[in-house]
Write an enzyme that holds these catalytic residues in place. Structure first.
Site, mmCIF file in Angstrom:
data_model
loop_
_atom_site.group_PDB
_atom_site.id
_atom_site.type_symbol
_atom_site.label_atom_id
_atom_site.label_comp_id
_atom_site.label_asym_id
_atom_site.label_seq_id
_atom_site.Cartn_x
_atom_site.Cartn_y
_atom_site.Cartn_z
ATOM 1 N N LYS A 212 64.722 43.725 13.649
ATOM 2 C CA LYS A 212 63.474 44.924 13.537
ATOM 3 C C LYS A 212 62.590 44.000 12.122
ATOM 4 O O LYS A 212 61.756 43.731 11.725
ATOM 5 C CB LYS A 212 63.661 45.901 13.536
ATOM 6 N N GLU B 175 69.855 45.596 15.684
ATOM 7 C CA GLU B 175 68.939 45.675 16.154
ATOM 8 C C GLU B 175 67.769 46.060 14.434
ATOM 9 O O GLU B 175 67.397 45.010 14.608
ATOM 10 C CB GLU B 175 68.719 46.846 17.327
ATOM 11 N N TRP C 175 50.368 29.780 22.728
ATOM 12 C CA TRP C 175 52.443 29.918 22.363
ATOM 13 C C TRP C 175 52.575 28.567 22.272
ATOM 14 O O TRP C 175 53.379 28.016 23.216
ATOM 15 C CB TRP C 175 52.529 31.049 22.504
ATOM 16 N N CYS D 113 52.106 32.487 27.224
ATOM 17 C CA CYS D 113 50.499 32.812 27.448
ATOM 18 C C CYS D 113 50.095 34.033 28.329
ATOM 19 O O CYS D 113 50.646 33.923 28.974
ATOM 20 C CB CYS D 113 50.000 31.121 26.976
ATOM 21 N N ASN E 183 51.086 28.371 32.045
ATOM 22 C CA ASN E 183 52.439 29.040 30.964
ATOM 23 C C ASN E 183 53.871 28.065 31.589
ATOM 24 O O ASN E 183 53.682 28.545 32.941
ATOM 25 C CB ASN E 183 52.341 30.924 31.450
ATOM 26 N N GLY E 184 54.572 28.035 30.963
ATOM 27 C CA GLY E 184 55.276 27.484 30.771
ATOM 28 C C GLY E 184 55.921 25.559 30.409
ATOM 29 O O GLY E 184 54.958 26.146 29.633
ATOM 30 N N GLU F 270 61.887 40.119 12.368
ATOM 31 C CA GLU F 270 61.184 39.471 13.435
ATOM 32 C C GLU F 270 59.607 40.688 12.623
ATOM 33 O O GLU F 270 58.626 39.098 12.371
ATOM 34 C CB GLU F 270 60.772 39.599 14.849
ATOM 35 N N LYS G 227 55.621 38.133 22.971
ATOM 36 C CA LYS G 227 56.117 39.749 23.749
ATOM 37 C C LYS G 227 56.764 39.187 24.814
ATOM 38 O O LYS G 227 57.601 39.684 25.157
ATOM 39 C CB LYS G 227 54.898 40.455 23.968
ATOM 40 N N HIS H 212 85.724 39.896 5.580
ATOM 41 C CA HIS H 212 85.841 38.361 6.243
ATOM 42 C C HIS H 212 84.597 37.082 5.807
ATOM 43 O O HIS H 212 85.191 36.788 6.460
ATOM 44 C CB HIS H 212 86.011 38.355 7.760
ATOM 45 N N ARG I 158 51.126 39.590 23.243
ATOM 46 C CA ARG I 158 51.496 38.421 23.999
ATOM 47 C C ARG I 158 52.726 37.713 23.263
ATOM 48 O O ARG I 158 53.248 36.715 23.215
ATOM 49 C CB ARG I 158 51.457 37.468 25.637
#
Length: 605
Positions: free
Chosen positions: A481, A477, A74, A2, A98-99, A484, A600, A500, A27
């Site tokens: 991308k 990657e 968040w 946050c 935050n946390g 998300e 972020k 497989h 963020r």
């Protein structure tokens, strides 16, 4: 994850707080709020969703005062709602956090016994209730905050504001970053220096366990043992232009386009005009028998790519771990191990915890970060900046390619130190690296073509990405991308693993993106591609001129890339993967820069 802002100012603080919070929007967040003290009275305003909703609320229901705190949340405990939004208040105290407070349930039960019950689903409210409890017992605000902090377990950055106290903020940091900004007759608190950039360039970073008592006169800082502590005031240079979209529709588009320039800056920083490597003198790979690499998300995939380079070029075995799992399996770290940690923000909670696990066990700790003053950088033996500039888009782009460039330089140095690469080969590789920014400009010229392909891709529900060798991590990657920011389900696979199991997913409705420069593995990749075509799959082939000529018929579309030396193909091929995700997300109308549920800087476990 946050954003926190605190201001003791000379002017009305509500608009200042909102503007500072806007600079932390990158963020990721789902609600926002501010609290102020005006004529001794504490009050707050909160809103769900974007900051514009809070701004609208403040137009209709203003909040006066020259002292205040603000927060973008968040959600971790409790759904996004006005009630769960910060600041949290209990009587005469308001808190932003935050946390995660890990022992909040035990504290809730204890507080309920004295008649203080929770009204929200959050862990943070417990902090406000606890501080109120100590105020009710007669403690002064400074002492109540200090005693509250001794009861908390977990990771947190906290800022307290008190009723009747127009010249006091209490800030504390344990496991989550927090900084103090210094002004003339004004003081500031922020979870990110970016938030404070328009207000001050004088920053003090709180260290682990620090508590700060802040007034307009300055700040008194105490360490984890309660002793007065002197913390350095640093001058932070923050280029405002780097935090603007500069004519682009989204920050992500700007940051993709910046890659030739920022990669050139990073290469120039580490590579002399005579092709000498400008790396710390103490970094000698003859000291190490193996490397342990730890990171999260896109940074982890940069490490995955580098694993190929270190093992093939330098003959150094590399252990690779996602940071969230690393310390829980209690990995042994034999002597002569170099532990490498990669993080864009330098504050990623899992990566920082993994670094601390390695402290005293690994022979040396090296970090690769984009924020030189970050916790991970400060707690490393050697910290190498990637020099990507501020990256605002949640989906990492330019930081990824700059991480790859620094890791490639390290692999080349390791190969030289260990006698696995002669001067001729070294010079050739470094010249190739120096030519990459120009090749990237050529890859960006494909954007219009990629835009057309992405419109078709946006209709898919599932997409597969395939690659071999160092292109396998890039397939991972590319899939990351796409999922998300477009919310399309995507998976990356090593091309040889398709048969497989994953080939069961292939039909005419599942596009398959194949990343395949014409290298020594190209023919094998084409064989796997033919398996897809035989089952009606639609193949988007990203390759070079030779690859396009050799691919054969039946491919849905070919994106022809500039020729690039095999070693550095992942850096170049990252760009079409990024552009593909970006334009697909735009076609779907999703929030490209702030995709749902993501943040972020991930500062919780």
């Amino acid at each position: 994850m946050c954003g926190i802002v605190g201001v003791l100012g000379d002017h009305e603080v509500a608009p200042i707080l909102v503007e500072a919070l806007k600079r932390l929007e990158y963020r990721g967040y789902d609600s926002a709020g501010i609290a102020t003290v005006n004529n001794g009275t504490l009050d707050r305003r909160r809103a769900v969703g974007k900051l514009v909703n809070l701004s609208d609320l403040l137009v209709h229901d203003p909040l006066a005062g020259k002292s205040g705190i603000g927060h973008t949340r968040w959600a971790t405990h409790g759904a996004p709602s006005v009630g769960n939004a910060h600041p949290h208040r209990s009587g005469p105290v308001a808190v932003v956090h935050n946390g995660i407070i890990e022992n909040f349930r035990e504290l809730r039960e204890e507080l309920a016994e004295v008649g203080l019950t929770c009204e929200t689903e959050t862990d943070t409210e417990t902090v406000a209730l606890l501080a109120r409890h100590y105020l009710d017992q007669g403690l002064a605000p400074r002492d109540a905050a200090a005693k509250t902090l001794t009861r908390l377990e977990g990771a947190f950055a906290l800022c307290f504001l008190f009723d009747g106290e127009e010249d006091l903020l209490i800030a504390a940091r344990k496991g989550s970053p927090l900084a103090i900004g210094w002004g003339v007759g004004e003081m500031f608190v922020g979870s990110d220096a970016i938030a404070l950039a328009p207000l001050t360039d004088q920053i003090t970073y709180l260290e682990e366990g620090d508590r700060a008592e802040i007034t307009r006169e300055g700040a008194q800082i105490f360490d984890a043992e309660g002793r007065p502590a002197n913390r350095e005031i640093r001058r932070i240079q923050m280029a405002e232009a780097r935090i603007e979209k500069a004519g682009h529709k989204h920050f992500m588009a700007k940051e993709i386009a910046e890659q030739p320039a920022v990669l050139g800056d990073a290469i120039q920083h580490y590579l002399g005009s005579d092709l000498s490597l400008k790396l710390p003198e103490g970094l000698d790979f003859t000291r190490f028998d193996r490397i342990t690499m730890v990171a999260c998300g896109t940074a982890y995939l940069a490490c995955y790519t580098a694993k190929y380079w270190f093992e093939q070029l330098a003959g150094l075995p590399v252990d690779l771990d996602v940071a969230s799992e690393f310390r829980y399996r209690e990995p042994p770290l034999p002597g002569r191990t170099l532990a490498v940690f990669v993080s864009q923000s330098g504050e990623t909670a899992d990566t920082l915890a993994a670094l601390r696990y390695c402290a005293g066990k690994a022979d040396a700790i090296l970090s690769i970060v984009n924020v030189s003053e970050s916790s991970i950088a400060r707690e490393s033996d050697i910290a190498l900046p990637i020099l990507a500039g501020v990256e605002v888009g949640v989906a990492s782009t330019k930081a990824f390619t700059c991480q790859l460039a620094v890791l490639a330089l390290l692999a080349i140095k390791a190969a030289g130190d260990l006698g696995r690469m002669d001067a001729t080969a070294r010079t050739a590789h470094l010249n190739d690296l120096r030519a990459l920014p120009g090749l990237m400009s050529g890859a960006l010229a494909l954007e219009d073509e990629i835009h057309g392909v992405a419109r078709k891709l946006s209709e898919a529900r599932d997409v597969l990405f395939l690659g071999r060798g160092a292109m396998y991590p890039l397939a991972l990657e590319g899939a990351l991308k796409l999922k998300e920011i477009s919310y399309i389900h995507a998976e990356g696979y090593a091309s040889g693993e398709l048969k497989h199991g994953p080939i069961a997913l292939v039909d005419e409705h599942v596009p398959v993106v194949v990343l395949a420069p014409h290298d020594r593995l190209f023919d094998k990749t084409v064989s796997n591609m033919q398996e897809v075509l035989a089952r009606g799959g639609q193949v988007l082939l990203i390759t070079d001129a030779k690859g396009a000529q050799a691919a054969g018929d039946g491919v849905w579309h070919v994106l022809q890339m500039p020729d690039v030396p095999d070693l550095f193909a992942p850096l170049l091929y990252a760009l079409p993967a990024q552009l593909l995700a970006y334009h697909t997300a735009v076609a779907k109308g999703t929030d490209v820069d702030q995709p749902r549920n993501l943040a972020k800087s991930v500062t919780v476990e």
